[in-house]
Design an enzyme around this catalytic site. Structure first.
Site, PDB file in Angstrom:
ATOM      1  N   GLY A  66     -21.982  10.050 -43.487  1.00 32.44           N
ATOM      2  CA  GLY A  66     -22.220   8.650 -43.149  1.00 32.44           C
ATOM      3  C   GLY A  66     -21.106   7.786 -43.708  1.00 32.44           C
ATOM      4  N   GLY A 116     -24.029  13.464 -43.362  1.00 30.58           N
ATOM      5  CA  GLY A 116     -24.492  12.913 -42.088  1.00 30.58           C
ATOM      6  C   GLY A 116     -24.022  13.700 -40.872  1.00 30.58           C
ATOM      7  N   GLU A 139     -24.091  15.179 -51.341  1.00 32.39           N
ATOM      8  CA  GLU A 139     -24.547  13.853 -51.772  1.00 32.39           C
ATOM      9  C   GLU A 139     -24.764  13.715 -53.273  1.00 32.39           C
ATOM     10  OE1 GLU A 139     -25.806  15.548 -49.166  1.00 32.39           O
ATOM     11  OE2 GLU A 139     -25.763  14.237 -47.421  1.00 32.39           O
ATOM     12  N   ASP A 147     -29.848  13.968 -47.466  1.00 38.16           N
ATOM     13  CA  ASP A 147     -30.783  13.328 -46.539  1.00 38.16           C
ATOM     14  C   ASP A 147     -30.557  13.832 -45.109  1.00 38.16           C
ATOM     15  OD1 ASP A 147     -28.357  11.997 -46.163  1.00 38.16           O
ATOM     16  OD2 ASP A 147     -29.291  10.022 -45.905  1.00 38.16           O
TER      17      ASP A 147
HETATM   18  C1  QUE Z   1     -20.328  12.959 -50.624  1.00 40.08           C
HETATM   19  C2  QUE Z   1     -20.657  12.367 -49.433  1.00 40.08           C
HETATM   20  C3  QUE Z   1     -19.664  11.868 -48.587  1.00 40.08           C
HETATM   21  C4  QUE Z   1     -18.337  11.986 -49.001  1.00 40.08           C
HETATM   22  C5  QUE Z   1     -18.008  12.578 -50.208  1.00 40.08           C
HETATM   23  C6  QUE Z   1     -19.017  13.053 -51.005  1.00 40.08           C
HETATM   24  C7  QUE Z   1     -19.942  11.239 -47.334  1.00 40.08           C
HETATM   25  C8  QUE Z   1     -18.836  10.740 -46.578  1.00 40.08           C
HETATM   26  C9  QUE Z   1     -17.531  10.905 -47.063  1.00 40.08           C
HETATM   27  C10 QUE Z   1     -16.344  10.423 -46.420  1.00 40.08           C
HETATM   28  C11 QUE Z   1     -15.171  11.169 -46.485  1.00 40.08           C
HETATM   29  C12 QUE Z   1     -13.998  10.708 -45.911  1.00 40.08           C
HETATM   30  C13 QUE Z   1     -13.959   9.494 -45.307  1.00 40.08           C
HETATM   31  C14 QUE Z   1     -15.130   8.722 -45.262  1.00 40.08           C
HETATM   32  C15 QUE Z   1     -16.297   9.191 -45.828  1.00 40.08           C
HETATM   33  O1  QUE Z   1     -17.321  11.525 -48.237  1.00 40.08           O
HETATM   34  O2  QUE Z   1     -21.125  11.129 -46.919  1.00 40.08           O
HETATM   35  O3  QUE Z   1     -15.094   7.523 -44.683  1.00 40.08           O
HETATM   36  O4  QUE Z   1     -12.809   9.016 -44.753  1.00 40.08           O
HETATM   37  O5  QUE Z   1     -19.061  10.124 -45.416  1.00 40.08           O
HETATM   38  O6  QUE Z   1     -18.703  13.618 -52.188  1.00 40.08           O
HETATM   39  O7  QUE Z   1     -21.954  12.263 -49.038  1.00 40.08           O
END
Ligand code: QUE
Length: 355
Positions: A66, A116, A139, A147
């Site tokens: 997400g 997500g 998470e 989730d």
């Molecule tokens: C745990 C997470 C997420 C995460 C890293 C975690 C997550 C998520 C992202 C993410 C990674 C790269 C991106 C971005 C989001 O990293 O849910 O926008 O460019 O979306 O340790 O739950």
């Protein structure tokens, strides 16, 4: 105009969804979720759509999770904002639609599939992994919990595997995900377009659509190599079947092996509160319906969005400041009280329920 974050196309009997934010590993924005809600129910009724195929744009990710950075910014800049209330609700509604979808829901996962992203793939009828596949429910790294239906699918994995994956944020490649049943086939990245064409060319009408998809995928499936999990399952079951977090830590300490030591080191970096609520989530969600699970997870999500929760500190450390040094509160497993955990399971004013 900026490019659409999610693309929809109906072609040769397939409803094609492309997650189209490659610069942020196709992480899911609220806008993408709302667009899916606008399209997916119609496709379920549309005779021109025999099956749905989901892919990620770019060459790195299916979907990293997400858009938690977006949530972070809203909470920082607009404490009265509604995104934290609506994002999880609308996301979980999509997860449930996918779980109950009346047509094949096929994810072609050519890269990172975490958090997500897993919620968009694992509840569908078919997931295909390539050599670039990388799975995690990460998470607990950012002060959240697994989730998007993690309480459903993780509790249905072999032995204590789900608990292990949920607590440690451990990553799996294709061979292990295949062994665990998280994906159904391994197909090399270079053959995914051909697989999609074969799905479009197959007769997916009728009650046996899922069997037809099985057969088409089988024509492209190759050996993913030997999984590592089978050799680790005895230790996973012995250490992670305990009822409480302190017991799990004690089990890993008394194991004394190299693998157990690695898991202890991993756990020490994660949110103690996240791990505690995750363990309670898995207990409460075991043997529950998908819908009951989403009601529980929605309550948890709203508790995690309260000011001062580990979620903000985790996102800050991992995705905003990128110092990778979150200062979680409480800082240790011993500091987590039953009351802190229980507060994540209280009904909320706008409980998520399904009819
Ligand atoms: C745990 C997470 C997420 C995460 C890293 C975690 C997550 C998520 C992202 C993410 C990674 C790269 C991106 C971005 C989001 O990293 O849910 O926008 O460019 O979306 O340790 O739950």
């Amino acid at each position: 105009m900026s490019e659409a974050e999610i693309l929809f196309e109906v072609k040769d009997g397939l409803g094609l969804i492309t997650l189209n934010r490659p610069k942020v590993l196709n992480s899911i924005s609220h806008g993408m979720i709302l667009e899916m809600e606008r399209m997916i129910p119609g496709w379920e009724r549309d005779p021109a759509v025999k099956a749905v195929v989901v892919r990620g744009a770019g060459d790195r990710a299916f979907c990293a999770g997400g858009d938690v950075a977006g949530l972070y910014r809203e909470m920082r800049d607009n404490p009265a904002g509604t995104l934290r209330r609506d994002f999880f609700r609308d996301e979980y509604i999509i997860n449930r639609r996918i779980y109950r979808y009346a047509k094949p829901w096929i994810s072609l996962i050519d890269g990172i599939d975490m958090g997500g992203g897993v919620g968009l793939s694992v509840h569908g009828s078919h997931s295909v992994a390539t050599e670039k596949f990388l799975f995690a429910m990460p998470e607990t790294t950012i002060g959240l919990f697994p989730d998007v239906g993690g309480g459903y699918f993780l509790t249905r994995l072999p032995g204590a595997l789900g608990t292990f994956l949920a607590l440690t944020s451990h990553r799996l490649k294709a061979a292990d995900a295949l062994w665990a049943g998280i994906v159904q086939a391994y197909v090399p990245s270079a053959r995914l377009d051909e697989l999609q064409e074969a799905l479009a060319a197959s007769d997916l009408g009728g009650a046996d659509a899922n069997r037809t998809v099985d057969a088409v995928i089988a024509r492209f499936a190759e050996d993913a190599g030997a999984p590592g999990l089978p050799a680790q399952m005895a230790t996973i079951d012995r250490c992670f079947s305990a009822g409480g977090l302190p017991e799990i830590v004690a089990n890993l300490e008394s194991d004394g092996g190299e693998w157990a030591g690695k898991q202890l080191a991993a756990l020490r970096k994660l949110s103690p509160l996240s791990m505690a609520i995750t363990l309670e989530q898995l207990k409460r969600c075991a043997n529950r319906s998908f819908e009951d699970t989403m009601t529980i997870e929605y309550r948890m999500s709203q508790a995690c969005m309260k000011a001062g929760h580990d979620f903000f500190e985790g996102v800050r450390a991992v995705l905003i400041d990128k110092d990778q040094k979150p200062r979680f509160n409480p800082p240790t497993v011993a500091g987590v009280t039953d009351a802190m955990v229980a507060a994540h399971f209280e009904p909320v004013a706008n409980d998520l329920t399904f009819d």
